[in-house]
Design an enzyme around this catalytic site. Structure first.
Site, mmCIF file in Angstrom:
data_model
loop_
_atom_site.group_PDB
_atom_site.id
_atom_site.type_symbol
_atom_site.label_atom_id
_atom_site.label_comp_id
_atom_site.label_asym_id
_atom_site.label_seq_id
_atom_site.Cartn_x
_atom_site.Cartn_y
_atom_site.Cartn_z
ATOM 1 N N LEU A 168 0.940 -1.291 0.123
ATOM 2 C CA LEU A 168 0.088 -0.033 -0.032
ATOM 3 C C LEU A 168 0.935 1.341 -0.102
ATOM 4 O O LEU A 168 1.761 1.294 0.854
ATOM 5 C CB LEU A 168 -0.869 0.167 1.138
ATOM 6 C CG LEU A 168 -2.180 -0.923 1.138
ATOM 7 C CD1 LEU A 168 -2.824 -0.821 2.679
ATOM 8 C CD2 LEU A 168 -3.153 -0.350 0.193
ATOM 9 N N ASP A 169 0.636 1.992 -0.800
ATOM 10 C CA ASP A 169 1.142 3.613 -0.817
ATOM 11 C C ASP A 169 1.351 4.098 0.778
ATOM 12 O O ASP A 169 0.023 3.975 1.332
ATOM 13 C CB ASP A 169 0.826 4.477 -1.760
ATOM 14 C CG ASP A 169 1.031 4.025 -3.107
ATOM 15 O OD1 ASP A 169 2.014 3.179 -3.572
ATOM 16 O OD2 ASP A 169 0.052 4.366 -4.299
#
Length: 303
Positions: free
Chosen positions: A46-47
């Site tokens: 996930l960013d």
């Protein structure tokens, strides 16, 4: 004097609710420290600006993590309409703005063009590699690399809320889908541009946020409570057929030999269990009916 950190042989799956501001690896390292675990890995990045479900595999569970890497994902995403950014999200610079004259009906109609198999061009600000370097390294240097489109699947996308200039959508999609790119493409379809302002992963495969814990919650737990929050490693392969082995078959299979068990089974991977429903790992049903060992857990005692 420096003390060497104790590392335990922890096995299992943690459903972590990743906070904003941490990379997936930073969240992983914090969880690994709290568990004092010797080995850990996450199942899909996930960013840093994104939050939500980040399954973390410890110890023996890492052997089956690719089943979640390949799983479908569900996200809640907030788009800002009438503007675009260099990265497709809030971490970039705003490069264009415009008026937004979009009704709910127009937005819902536009979304339908993205349902099913579609071609998506990966963003420059991504970890995909080109000649050994991540694309975002080229992007930061101002170099644009031609990227071939990839086929992905959007199983479902629906509008949850529209309060111009913001729109919140829910997306269920295949692996490899970039929600930032989807937001940009929706903005193009609406004729006003868009970029992503919030992203939250709601589900990965059969796992969702309802049983996830935060790093803060883990911090407040005792070590025993943390261990109790882990799911067993076989939860990662729960969709595969199950085969119970007798003691003799388990003995030989754990030593690398193919075994035969009564019963007709489809070819392919199966979950293997020994006495007292102890998960042994994965095997493969061969054309001759025998079960060959494929990916087994390390056992402390041989059957």
């Amino acid at each position: 004097m420096q003390f060497k950190r104790i590392k335990r042989p922890v096995d299992g799956v943690l459903l972590l609710d990743k906070p904003v501001g941490l990379s997936s690896n930073q969240a992983l390292q914090q969880a690994k420290r709290l568990y004092m675990a010797a080995k850990a890995g996450h199942t899909g990045s996930l960013d840093p600006f994104a939050t939500g479900l980040l399954p973390i595999c410890f110890g023996e569970a890492t052997k089956f993590s690719h089943y979640l890497l390949d799983a479908d994902k569900t996200y809640s995403a907030t788009l800002c309409l009438g503007a675009t950014s260099t990265t497709g999200d809030t971490e970039g610079e705003i490069v264009a703005t415009g008026e937004v004259n979009v009704t709910r009906e127009q937005f819902e109609w536009a979304l339908q063009a993205f349902v099913g198999e579609i071609d998506q061009v990966p963003p420059m600000y991504s970890a995909l590699k080109h000649q050994g370097k991540a694309l975002y390294e080229y992007a930061r240097a101002g170099v644009d690399i031609e990227r071939p489109a990839r086929t992905i699947t959007i199983h479902r996308v629906r509008l949850l809320e529209l309060a111009v200039p913001y729109a919140r959508i829910e997306v269920s999609c295949s692996k490899g889908t970039y929600i930032r790119t989807l937001a940009e493409d929706i903005g193009k379809a609406l004729g006003c541009g868009a970029y992503l302002t919030q992203l939250r992963r709601l589900a990965t495969g059969s796992f969702d946020l309802s049983k996830a814990v935060t790093l803060e919650q883990l911090e407040a737990m005792s070590l025993d409570a943390r261990d109790a929050s882990l799911l067993a490693a076989d939860c990662l392969v729960a969709d595969l057929p199950q085969v119970a082995l007798d003691d003799d078959s388990a003995f030989y299979l754990c030593r690398g030999q193919s075994v035969w068990q009564p019963g007709k089974r489809p070819l392919g991977d199966v979950r293997l269990y020994g006495r007292d429903q102890r998960f042994l790992g994965l095997g493969e049903v061969m054309p001759d009916g025998k079960i060959a060992p494929r990916r087994l857990l390390q056992t402390q005692e041989k059957q």
